[in-house]
Motif scaffolding. Structure first.
Motif, mmCIF file in Angstrom:
data_model
loop_
_atom_site.group_PDB
_atom_site.id
_atom_site.type_symbol
_atom_site.label_atom_id
_atom_site.label_comp_id
_atom_site.label_asym_id
_atom_site.label_seq_id
_atom_site.Cartn_x
_atom_site.Cartn_y
_atom_site.Cartn_z
ATOM 1 N N SER A 128 -18.121 70.129 25.298
ATOM 2 C CA SER A 128 -16.770 69.894 24.783
ATOM 3 C C SER A 128 -15.853 71.085 24.973
ATOM 4 C CB SER A 128 -16.834 69.532 23.291
ATOM 5 O OG SER A 128 -17.147 70.671 22.500
ATOM 6 N N ARG A 129 -16.408 72.233 25.304
ATOM 7 C CA ARG A 129 -15.567 73.394 25.595
ATOM 8 C C ARG A 129 -14.926 73.282 26.977
ATOM 9 N NH1 ARG A 129 -18.194 78.405 25.798
ATOM 10 N NH2 ARG A 129 -16.116 79.309 25.446
ATOM 11 N N TYR A 130 -15.457 72.376 27.817
ATOM 12 C CA TYR A 130 -14.948 72.213 29.178
ATOM 13 C C TYR A 130 -14.252 70.873 29.399
ATOM 14 C CZ TYR A 130 -17.818 76.269 30.366
ATOM 15 O OH TYR A 130 -18.367 77.532 30.419
ATOM 16 N N VAL A 131 -14.541 69.893 28.569
ATOM 17 C CA VAL A 131 -13.989 68.560 28.784
ATOM 18 C C VAL A 131 -13.571 67.958 27.458
ATOM 19 C CG1 VAL A 131 -16.255 67.457 28.631
ATOM 20 C CG2 VAL A 131 -14.427 66.298 29.859
ATOM 21 N N ARG A 132 -12.501 67.176 27.472
ATOM 22 C CA ARG A 132 -12.037 66.440 26.306
ATOM 23 C C ARG A 132 -12.099 64.951 26.606
ATOM 24 N NH1 ARG A 132 -12.585 70.607 24.163
ATOM 25 N NH2 ARG A 132 -11.104 71.848 22.926
ATOM 26 N N ILE A 133 -12.640 64.177 25.689
ATOM 27 C CA ILE A 133 -12.612 62.718 25.838
ATOM 28 C C ILE A 133 -11.252 62.259 25.343
ATOM 29 C CG2 ILE A 133 -13.727 60.548 25.246
ATOM 30 C CD1 ILE A 133 -15.425 62.517 26.897
ATOM 31 N N ARG A 134 -10.370 61.934 26.268
ATOM 32 C CA ARG A 134 -8.983 61.630 25.920
ATOM 33 C C ARG A 134 -8.822 60.210 25.381
ATOM 34 N NH1 ARG A 134 -8.726 63.563 31.280
ATOM 35 N NH2 ARG A 134 -8.275 65.815 31.412
ATOM 36 N N ASP A 135 -9.640 59.302 25.852
ATOM 37 C CA ASP A 135 -9.478 57.887 25.496
ATOM 38 C C ASP A 135 -10.874 57.286 25.287
ATOM 39 O OD1 ASP A 135 -9.122 55.120 25.463
ATOM 40 O OD2 ASP A 135 -7.443 55.184 26.880
ATOM 41 N N ARG A 136 -11.230 57.036 24.035
ATOM 42 C CA ARG A 136 -12.567 56.507 23.735
ATOM 43 C C ARG A 136 -12.780 55.124 24.341
ATOM 44 N NH1 ARG A 136 -15.326 59.070 19.221
ATOM 45 N NH2 ARG A 136 -16.490 57.109 18.967
ATOM 46 N N ASP A 137 -11.710 54.326 24.395
ATOM 47 C CA ASP A 137 -11.840 52.995 24.987
ATOM 48 C C ASP A 137 -12.179 53.095 26.470
ATOM 49 O OD1 ASP A 137 -11.326 51.754 22.584
ATOM 50 O OD2 ASP A 137 -9.174 51.503 22.976
ATOM 51 N N ARG A 138 -11.523 54.042 27.158
ATOM 52 C CA ARG A 138 -11.819 54.229 28.583
ATOM 53 C C ARG A 138 -13.244 54.743 28.756
ATOM 54 N NH1 ARG A 138 -7.930 57.267 32.850
ATOM 55 N NH2 ARG A 138 -7.029 55.164 32.804
ATOM 56 N N ALA A 139 -13.632 55.675 27.914
ATOM 57 C CA ALA A 139 -15.002 56.199 28.000
ATOM 58 C C ALA A 139 -16.018 55.084 27.774
ATOM 59 C CB ALA A 139 -15.191 57.320 26.982
ATOM 60 N N ASP A 140 -15.751 54.222 26.808
ATOM 61 C CA ASP A 140 -16.639 53.080 26.566
ATOM 62 C C ASP A 140 -16.691 52.165 27.785
ATOM 63 O OD1 ASP A 140 -17.282 53.916 24.020
ATOM 64 O OD2 ASP A 140 -15.797 52.636 23.019
ATOM 65 N N ALA A 141 -15.529 51.993 28.435
ATOM 66 C CA ALA A 141 -15.472 51.123 29.609
ATOM 67 C C ALA A 141 -16.277 51.698 30.769
ATOM 68 C CB ALA A 141 -14.016 50.909 30.021
ATOM 69 N N GLU A 176 -23.208 47.466 33.747
ATOM 70 C CA GLU A 176 -22.957 46.289 34.595
ATOM 71 C C GLU A 176 -23.640 46.431 35.947
ATOM 72 O OE1 GLU A 176 -19.148 44.406 37.023
ATOM 73 O OE2 GLU A 176 -18.770 45.431 35.108
ATOM 74 N N TYR A 177 -23.751 47.666 36.435
ATOM 75 C CA TYR A 177 -24.366 47.904 37.741
ATOM 76 C C TYR A 177 -25.858 48.207 37.631
ATOM 77 C CZ TYR A 177 -20.075 47.625 40.434
ATOM 78 O OH TYR A 177 -18.934 47.162 41.058
ATOM 79 N N GLY A 178 -26.438 47.914 36.479
ATOM 80 C CA GLY A 178 -27.883 48.003 36.351
ATOM 81 C C GLY A 178 -28.426 49.284 35.771
ATOM 82 N N PHE A 179 -27.557 50.168 35.276
ATOM 83 C CA PHE A 179 -28.046 51.394 34.656
ATOM 84 C C PHE A 179 -28.719 51.051 33.324
ATOM 85 C CE2 PHE A 179 -25.365 53.093 37.776
ATOM 86 C CZ PHE A 179 -25.423 54.485 37.805
ATOM 87 N N SER A 180 -29.887 51.633 33.100
ATOM 88 C CA SER A 180 -30.522 51.503 31.794
ATOM 89 C C SER A 180 -29.796 52.405 30.805
ATOM 90 C CB SER A 180 -32.000 51.909 31.880
ATOM 91 O OG SER A 180 -32.105 53.305 32.156
ATOM 92 N N GLU A 181 -30.085 52.236 29.507
ATOM 93 C CA GLU A 181 -29.443 53.101 28.511
ATOM 94 C C GLU A 181 -29.800 54.560 28.748
ATOM 95 O OE1 GLU A 181 -27.098 52.591 26.224
ATOM 96 O OE2 GLU A 181 -26.980 50.565 27.058
ATOM 97 N N ALA A 182 -31.047 54.810 29.143
ATOM 98 C CA ALA A 182 -31.467 56.186 29.426
ATOM 99 C C ALA A 182 -30.693 56.754 30.617
ATOM 100 C CB ALA A 182 -32.966 56.230 29.695
ATOM 101 N N GLU A 183 -30.443 55.923 31.633
ATOM 102 C CA GLU A 183 -29.701 56.389 32.805
ATOM 103 C C GLU A 183 -28.228 56.604 32.481
ATOM 104 O OE1 GLU A 183 -32.503 54.332 36.254
ATOM 105 O OE2 GLU A 183 -30.841 53.210 35.362
ATOM 106 N N LEU A 234 -19.464 52.792 43.268
ATOM 107 C CA LEU A 234 -20.697 52.074 42.957
ATOM 108 C C LEU A 234 -20.927 50.931 43.941
ATOM 109 C CD1 LEU A 234 -20.464 51.939 39.047
ATOM 110 C CD2 LEU A 234 -21.965 53.387 40.426
ATOM 111 N N ASP A 235 -19.855 50.211 44.279
ATOM 112 C CA ASP A 235 -19.980 49.131 45.271
ATOM 113 C C ASP A 235 -20.452 49.674 46.613
ATOM 114 O OD1 ASP A 235 -19.184 47.116 43.545
ATOM 115 O OD2 ASP A 235 -17.058 47.252 44.086
#
Length: 409
Positions: free
Chosen positions: A79-92, A99-106, A130-131
């Motif tokens: 967090s000293r290098y990056v700020r999450i500006r929009d939680r909705d975008r981060a969630d997206a 959607e592309y097959g990543f597991s929760e761990a990935e 990703l495509d």
């Protein structure tokens, strides 16, 4: 003659850094303490994003990263290098990865390694990349292993790099194999790193088919500075290896992976166990990766073979694969099996040990495990690592020059 070549290279390498300083070991690289700092140092992000770190962590960013499965300490550092500006975008962004097959761990691994991605437009910036990788047959774990790739431009970097690699390797299957083995190599610049490295290989006489094989072995050679590439060719020439030798490509990969001071330190370590220069050179040509074994692992293996198994150093170095095998996963379970069979009288107590330890897993299991599993059930547990090896007792094994004494019929 061979010994003098090894000594010559070692003397030349000692000129750069005094041997006592090398043997004392160096400190860690401060930049490696923060993956985000490493990203910034390589310029993968804009100047605006690469601003100086904030003195204090951002509570909101720390909270969000922790909710992604990242430890509080790692979240605070990031967090000293990056700020999450929009939680909705981060969630997206995270939803897109799923959607592309990543597991929760990935997903967690991706966010932990590159939290900058959470600020990207998921559909405009990330989805096309990703495509692209999906079209080439890459699986999600490839991206999770090196998510910084998603920060590179699709049109200006990723597509041209893949096309360049396809021109050398010949097929998408080969490109995928090479990149998946060393995904970070896809981060380097095409015109400043990839092309110059390949041209350097050609200038030093490496045939096109050998260049393709080298990239399949370890595409990280494209990240090696040009002066180090030239040194590696010269070093291997002094060791008596030509570009046409079978061992050249694997040796080249190893030499390029070692800093000069590391090379000197490892040679000194082998010498400390009584390995002569000629035997070390012969072993290196047979199994170049013996110089990539960590110092601590190498010490542990030598002590095991020399002190516990009572093998001769010449026999160990004559079969350098012994230094590449895992003691815990491979060698010790096999020793446990053989020890059980010797105590039960199923095999001779005097045998040539190394061929059994180095044999193919299927061959070993058929010869020493399943053949006796009914009479000595514990051999199965020993082979699975569930019975620990306690030594063979006071006995000596046959030297490698003797014939193997087989199992009793």
């Amino acid at each position: 003659m061979l010994a003098s070549r090894v000594a010559s290279i070692c003397r030349r390498r000692r000129l750069a850094i005094p041997l006592p300083q090398i043997l004392a070991g160096g400190g860690t690289n401060p930049a490696r303490s923060s993956p985000v700092a490493v990203l910034l140092s390589h310029g993968y992000y804009s100047t605006a994003a690469a601003a100086a770190p904030d003195p204090e962590p951002c509570p909101a960013t720390v909270s969000y990263l922790v909710s992604c499965g990242i430890s509080p300490a790692a979240a605070a550092a990031a967090s000293r290098y990056v700020r999450i500006r929009d939680r909705d975008r981060a969630d997206a962004v995270r939803a897109l990865l799923r959607e592309y097959g990543f597991s929760e761990a990935e997903v967690t691994r991706t966010v932990r390694q590159d939290p900058f991605l959470l600020n990207f437009d998921p559909d405009r910036i990330i989805r096309p990349k990703l495509d692209f990788f999906v079209s080439l047959g890459f699986e999600p774990r490839f991206i999770a292993a090196e998510p910084h790739i998603l920060a590179r431009s699709l049109d200006n970097h990723l597509v041209p790099c893949i096309e360049f690699l396809r021109g050398i390797l010949g097929s998408d299957d080969s490109v995928r194999t090479a990149v998946c083995r060393v995904p970070r190599a896809l981060l380097v610049d095409l015109d400043n790193n990839m092309r110059p490295a390949v041209e350097a290989f050609r200038r030093h006489g490496l045939p096109e088919e050998s260049i393709a094989k080298l990239l399949l072995i370890h595409m990280g050679v494209l990240m090696v500075p040009l002066d180090r590439i030239a040194e590696a060719f010269e070093d291997l020439k002094e060791l008596g290896l030509s570009v046409t030798d079978t061992a050249f490509l694997y040796s080249f990969r190893v030499i390029c992976s070692l800093k000069r001071e590391t090379w000197v330190r490892k040679v000194a370590l082998y010498w400390s166990f009584g390995v002569c220069e000629v035997d070390l050179l012969r072993a290196f040509k047979t199994q170049p990766t013996i110089l990539l074994v960590s110092d601590e692992s190498l010490k542990k293996k030598f002590r095991f073979y020399l002190d516990l198994l009572k093998l001769d150093i010449d026999d160990v170095m004559a079969q350098p694969m012994t230094l590449s095998l895992s003691l815990e996963k491979n060698v010790m379970p096999r020793c446990a099996v053989l020890s059980l069979l010797m105590r039960e009288g199923k095999i001779e107590r005097k045998m040539n040990l190394l061929p059994a330890l180095l044999s193919n897993s299927t061959v070993f299991s058929e010869r020493f495990v399943w053949k006796y599993a009914k009479d000595v059930p514990d051999v199965v547990k020993a082979f699975e690592g569930k019975i620990k090896f306690q030594g063979f007792g006071d006995r000596e094994f046959e030297r490698m020059s003797h014939h193997t004494t087989g199992a009793k019929s």
